[in-house]
Scaffold this motif. Structure first.
Motif, PDB file in Angstrom:
ATOM      1  N   LEU A   7       0.655  -1.116   0.049  1.00  0.00           N
ATOM      2  CA  LEU A   7       0.018   0.007  -0.091  1.00  0.00           C
ATOM      3  C   LEU A   7       0.832   1.201   0.058  1.00  0.00           C
ATOM      4  CD1 LEU A   7      -2.873  -1.038   2.225  1.00  0.00           C
ATOM      5  CD2 LEU A   7      -2.901  -0.872  -0.112  1.00  0.00           C
ATOM      6  N   ASN A   8       2.156   1.324   0.825  1.00  0.00           N
ATOM      7  CA  ASN A   8       2.726   2.545   0.549  1.00  0.00           C
ATOM      8  C   ASN A   8       3.385   2.637  -0.710  1.00  0.00           C
ATOM      9  OD1 ASN A   8       2.776   3.021   3.383  1.00  0.00           O
ATOM     10  ND2 ASN A   8       4.562   1.903   3.894  1.00  0.00           N
ATOM     11  N   ALA A   9       3.591   1.564  -1.448  1.00  0.00           N
ATOM     12  CA  ALA A   9       4.177   1.811  -2.904  1.00  0.00           C
ATOM     13  C   ALA A   9       3.076   2.378  -3.768  1.00  0.00           C
ATOM     14  CB  ALA A   9       4.567   0.391  -3.475  1.00  0.00           C
ATOM     15  N   VAL A  10       1.687   1.688  -3.659  1.00  0.00           N
ATOM     16  CA  VAL A  10       0.592   2.276  -4.160  1.00  0.00           C
ATOM     17  C   VAL A  10       0.480   3.851  -4.020  1.00  0.00           C
ATOM     18  CG1 VAL A  10      -2.026   2.093  -4.465  1.00  0.00           C
ATOM     19  CG2 VAL A  10      -0.544  -0.135  -4.406  1.00  0.00           C
ATOM     20  N   ARG A  11       0.408   4.096  -2.701  1.00  0.00           N
ATOM     21  CA  ARG A  11       0.545   5.407  -2.152  1.00  0.00           C
ATOM     22  C   ARG A  11       1.202   6.289  -3.199  1.00  0.00           C
ATOM     23  NH1 ARG A  11      -2.491   9.938  -2.018  1.00  0.00           N
ATOM     24  NH2 ARG A  11      -1.879  11.270  -0.236  1.00  0.00           N
ATOM     25  N   ALA A  12       2.428   5.884  -3.057  1.00  0.00           N
ATOM     26  CA  ALA A  12       3.655   6.443  -3.900  1.00  0.00           C
ATOM     27  C   ALA A  12       3.318   6.701  -5.329  1.00  0.00           C
ATOM     28  CB  ALA A  12       4.903   6.026  -3.572  1.00  0.00           C
ATOM     29  N   PHE A  13       2.893   5.687  -5.843  1.00  0.00           N
ATOM     30  CA  PHE A  13       2.661   5.486  -7.392  1.00  0.00           C
ATOM     31  C   PHE A  13       1.516   6.960  -7.757  1.00  0.00           C
ATOM     32  CE2 PHE A  13      -0.611   4.278 -10.414  1.00  0.00           C
ATOM     33  CZ  PHE A  13       0.360   4.290 -11.401  1.00  0.00           C
ATOM     34  N   GLU A  14       0.460   6.885  -6.866  1.00  0.00           N
ATOM     35  CA  GLU A  14      -0.676   7.836  -6.971  1.00  0.00           C
ATOM     36  C   GLU A  14      -0.333   9.041  -7.008  1.00  0.00           C
ATOM     37  OE1 GLU A  14      -3.788  10.427  -6.211  1.00  0.00           O
ATOM     38  OE2 GLU A  14      -2.451   9.574  -4.887  1.00  0.00           O
ATOM     39  N   VAL A  15       0.527   9.491  -6.030  1.00  0.00           N
ATOM     40  CA  VAL A  15       1.039  10.768  -5.762  1.00  0.00           C
ATOM     41  C   VAL A  15       1.779  11.107  -7.081  1.00  0.00           C
ATOM     42  CG1 VAL A  15       2.281  12.278  -4.500  1.00  0.00           C
ATOM     43  CG2 VAL A  15       0.577  10.693  -3.325  1.00  0.00           C
ATOM     44  N   ALA A  16       2.963  10.341  -7.255  1.00  0.00           N
ATOM     45  CA  ALA A  16       3.725  10.620  -8.316  1.00  0.00           C
ATOM     46  C   ALA A  16       3.281  10.861  -9.894  1.00  0.00           C
ATOM     47  CB  ALA A  16       4.902   9.619  -8.419  1.00  0.00           C
ATOM     48  N   ALA A  17       2.012   9.750 -10.107  1.00  0.00           N
ATOM     49  CA  ALA A  17       1.299  10.189 -11.127  1.00  0.00           C
ATOM     50  C   ALA A  17       0.527  11.395 -11.286  1.00  0.00           C
ATOM     51  CB  ALA A  17       0.608   8.904 -11.337  1.00  0.00           C
ATOM     52  N   ARG A  18      -0.071  11.747 -10.359  1.00  0.00           N
ATOM     53  CA  ARG A  18      -0.806  12.731 -10.299  1.00  0.00           C
ATOM     54  C   ARG A  18       0.072  14.114 -10.122  1.00  0.00           C
ATOM     55  NH1 ARG A  18      -2.002  15.023  -5.403  1.00  0.00           N
ATOM     56  NH2 ARG A  18      -1.981  12.859  -4.495  1.00  0.00           N
ATOM     57  N   ALA A  19       1.240  14.041  -9.672  1.00  0.00           N
ATOM     58  CA  ALA A  19       2.178  15.438  -9.445  1.00  0.00           C
ATOM     59  C   ALA A  19       2.950  15.343 -10.881  1.00  0.00           C
ATOM     60  CB  ALA A  19       2.968  15.311  -8.581  1.00  0.00           C
ATOM     61  N   SER A  21       5.942  13.881 -11.204  1.00  0.00           N
ATOM     62  CA  SER A  21       7.466  14.365 -10.604  1.00  0.00           C
ATOM     63  C   SER A  21       7.759  13.406  -9.374  1.00  0.00           C
ATOM     64  CB  SER A  21       7.662  15.769 -10.509  1.00  0.00           C
ATOM     65  OG  SER A  21       8.773  15.884  -9.807  1.00  0.00           O
ATOM     66  N   PHE A  22       8.789  12.753  -9.369  1.00  0.00           N
ATOM     67  CA  PHE A  22       9.036  12.048  -8.220  1.00  0.00           C
ATOM     68  C   PHE A  22       9.681  13.078  -6.947  1.00  0.00           C
ATOM     69  CE2 PHE A  22      10.655   8.031 -10.321  1.00  0.00           C
ATOM     70  CZ  PHE A  22       9.371   7.682 -10.485  1.00  0.00           C
ATOM     71  N   THR A  23       9.953  14.226  -7.366  1.00  0.00           N
ATOM     72  CA  THR A  23      10.381  15.245  -6.422  1.00  0.00           C
ATOM     73  C   THR A  23       9.161  15.846  -5.627  1.00  0.00           C
ATOM     74  OG1 THR A  23      12.463  15.602  -7.868  1.00  0.00           O
ATOM     75  CG2 THR A  23      11.571  17.454  -6.158  1.00  0.00           C
ATOM     76  N   LEU A  24       8.115  16.406  -6.472  1.00  0.00           N
ATOM     77  CA  LEU A  24       6.966  16.786  -5.933  1.00  0.00           C
ATOM     78  C   LEU A  24       6.127  15.823  -5.044  1.00  0.00           C
ATOM     79  CD1 LEU A  24       5.521  19.007  -9.073  1.00  0.00           C
ATOM     80  CD2 LEU A  24       6.793  19.540  -6.979  1.00  0.00           C
ATOM     81  N   ALA A  25       6.156  14.717  -5.499  1.00  0.00           N
ATOM     82  CA  ALA A  25       5.813  13.332  -4.747  1.00  0.00           C
ATOM     83  C   ALA A  25       6.268  13.434  -3.519  1.00  0.00           C
ATOM     84  CB  ALA A  25       5.757  12.156  -5.704  1.00  0.00           C
ATOM     85  N   ALA A  26       7.629  13.360  -3.496  1.00  0.00           N
ATOM     86  CA  ALA A  26       8.354  13.245  -2.215  1.00  0.00           C
ATOM     87  C   ALA A  26       8.011  14.360  -1.318  1.00  0.00           C
ATOM     88  CB  ALA A  26       9.886  13.239  -2.548  1.00  0.00           C
ATOM     89  N   THR A  27       7.922  15.459  -1.723  1.00  0.00           N
ATOM     90  CA  THR A  27       7.497  16.698  -0.844  1.00  0.00           C
ATOM     91  C   THR A  27       5.962  16.473  -0.337  1.00  0.00           C
ATOM     92  OG1 THR A  27       8.671  18.301  -2.429  1.00  0.00           O
ATOM     93  CG2 THR A  27       7.163  19.329  -1.074  1.00  0.00           C
ATOM     94  N   GLU A  28       5.170  16.026  -1.019  1.00  0.00           N
ATOM     95  CA  GLU A  28       3.786  15.768  -0.428  1.00  0.00           C
ATOM     96  C   GLU A  28       3.870  14.686   0.434  1.00  0.00           C
ATOM     97  OE1 GLU A  28      -0.530  14.094  -2.342  1.00  0.00           O
ATOM     98  OE2 GLU A  28       0.593  15.537  -3.301  1.00  0.00           O
ATOM     99  N   GLY A  30       6.434  13.662   2.397  1.00  0.00           N
ATOM    100  CA  GLY A  30       7.292  13.881   3.353  1.00  0.00           C
ATOM    101  C   GLY A  30       8.583  12.978   3.510  1.00  0.00           C
ATOM    102  N   VAL A  31       8.974  12.628   2.229  1.00  0.00           N
ATOM    103  CA  VAL A  31       9.974  11.471   2.186  1.00  0.00           C
ATOM    104  C   VAL A  31      11.052  12.200   1.147  1.00  0.00           C
ATOM    105  CG1 VAL A  31       8.809   9.701   2.732  1.00  0.00           C
ATOM    106  CG2 VAL A  31       8.859   9.993   0.641  1.00  0.00           C
ATOM    107  N   SER A  32      12.125  11.238   0.892  1.00  0.00           N
ATOM    108  CA  SER A  32      13.175  11.663  -0.067  1.00  0.00           C
ATOM    109  C   SER A  32      12.623  11.083  -1.720  1.00  0.00           C
ATOM    110  CB  SER A  32      14.569  10.885   0.298  1.00  0.00           C
ATOM    111  OG  SER A  32      14.246   9.558   0.086  1.00  0.00           O
ATOM    112  N   SER A  33      13.174  11.634  -2.592  1.00  0.00           N
ATOM    113  CA  SER A  33      12.628  11.225  -3.921  1.00  0.00           C
ATOM    114  C   SER A  33      13.409   9.919  -4.264  1.00  0.00           C
ATOM    115  CB  SER A  33      13.656  12.212  -4.988  1.00  0.00           C
ATOM    116  OG  SER A  33      13.106  13.356  -4.872  1.00  0.00           O
ATOM    117  N   ALA A  34      14.545   9.737  -3.631  1.00  0.00           N
ATOM    118  CA  ALA A  34      15.013   8.260  -3.665  1.00  0.00           C
ATOM    119  C   ALA A  34      14.170   7.184  -3.023  1.00  0.00           C
ATOM    120  CB  ALA A  34      16.441   8.112  -2.934  1.00  0.00           C
TER     121      ALA A  34
END
Length: 302
Positions: A7-19, A21-28, A30-34
């Motif tokens: 589920l954490n990976a699913v959430r990361a995917f949804e935010v990155a797809a919507r944003a 950008s991995f960088t913007l997803a990381a900001t939302e 609260g984690v690193s881009s990596a």
């Protein structure tokens, strides 16, 4: 129980797809881009599919990514809705409606008044904002938008495909008009033009209206009166400032009351319909369904 993806990976995917950008997803998140990138790789390994095309710092969804994004966003939205319902418990119902600036006063507000007849104790939060909005994160119950393409992961209900027609106050036309209602004789300074902004190209102009009349006149906006909202165009016409190419759904109350008159029966349709968007889990909620029904019922026939 069927095996679920992480589920954490699913959430990361949804935010990155919507944003986008991995960088913007990381900001939302609260984690690193990596960390976001690693979560996406975990999900790709789980599905056995590549979900993003990566080109340096730029990303784009693959066909597989496009295929799963709507269901992923919808599922996370429904989980969030369940959580809110559990946390809110017996709190009074609050309807959160998000609407573009032009529709708020002249179209939405009268419908909300009708809705409150049936739900007199309802709390309503009207948010006036442009697309796109984050319906899930901002806890929006109903988003009304121009166009049916903004929110592919949400349930969409088509409301009305509006049109525009020339309107003016009776006093203005009595002073500056003519008995034949011939707008080709109107001076360019007396036309009200709506500047829809850089994001829109499908709204009709005065040149489009004259073309529908079989003419080729194209009044120059720099010689007339210009406003930044279609609702302001209606208001300016009502005050006698000129002739507006007014949207029917916004001008209808003023036309019925005689504060405005239609100068022609010829109209031009907008390029896109107005649509309502909501999380599927909220579609059957009585207040939301009631407002959608009112928006459909009170829309002009097409």
């Amino acid at each position: 129980m069927e095996k679920l993806p992480p589920l954490n990976a699913v959430r990361a995917f949804e935010v990155a797809a919507r944003a986008g950008s991995f960088t913007l997803a990381a900001t939302e998140l609260g984690v690193s881009s990596a960390a976001v990138s690693q979560q996406i790789r975990n999900l790709e390994d789980w599905f056995g599919k590549q979900l993003f095309l990566r080109n340096g710092n730029r990303i784009a969804l693959t066909d597989a990514g496009h295929a799963i994004y709507p269901q992923t966003a919808r599922a996370l939205g429904e989980i969030a809705a369940v959580g809110r319902r559990m946390l809110e418990g017996g709190l009074r119902t609050r309807l959160v409606v998000s609407v573009p600036f032009s529709l708020a006063e002249l179209w939405l507000a009268p419908r909300l008044a009708l809705l409150l007849d049936g739900f007199p104790h309802m709390a309503i939060d009207v948010r006036v904002e442009d697309d796109p909005v984050d319906v899930v994160r901002q806890n929006i119950d109903l988003r009304i938008s121009y166009g049916d393409y903004h929110y592919p992961a949400l349930k969409m209900i088509r409301l009305v495909h509006d049109d525009v027609l020339p309107v003016a106050s009776p006093g203005f036309w009595q002073r500056y008009g003519n008995e034949a209602f011939d707008l080709s004789k109107t001076h360019e300074s007396q036309f009200i033009h709506t500047n829809w902004g850089p994001n829109y190209a499908s709204h009709p102009t005065w040149a489009d209206w004259f073309a529908a009349m079989g003419g080729n006149r194209a009044p120059d906006p720099s010689h007339g009166r210009r406003v930044g909202l279609s609702s302001l165009a209606i208001g300016a016409a009502r005050l006698g400032l000129g002739i507006a190419l007014g949207q029917r759904i916004m001008a209808s109350a003023d036309l019925e009351a005689g504060r405005l008159i239609a100068l022609s029966s010829v109209s031009v349709r907008l390029g896109q319909p107005y649509c309502a968007f909501m999380l599927p889990a909220k579609a059957e909620r009585a207040d939301i369904a009631g407002l959608v029904a009112l928006l459909n019922k009170t829309a002009p026939s097409e």
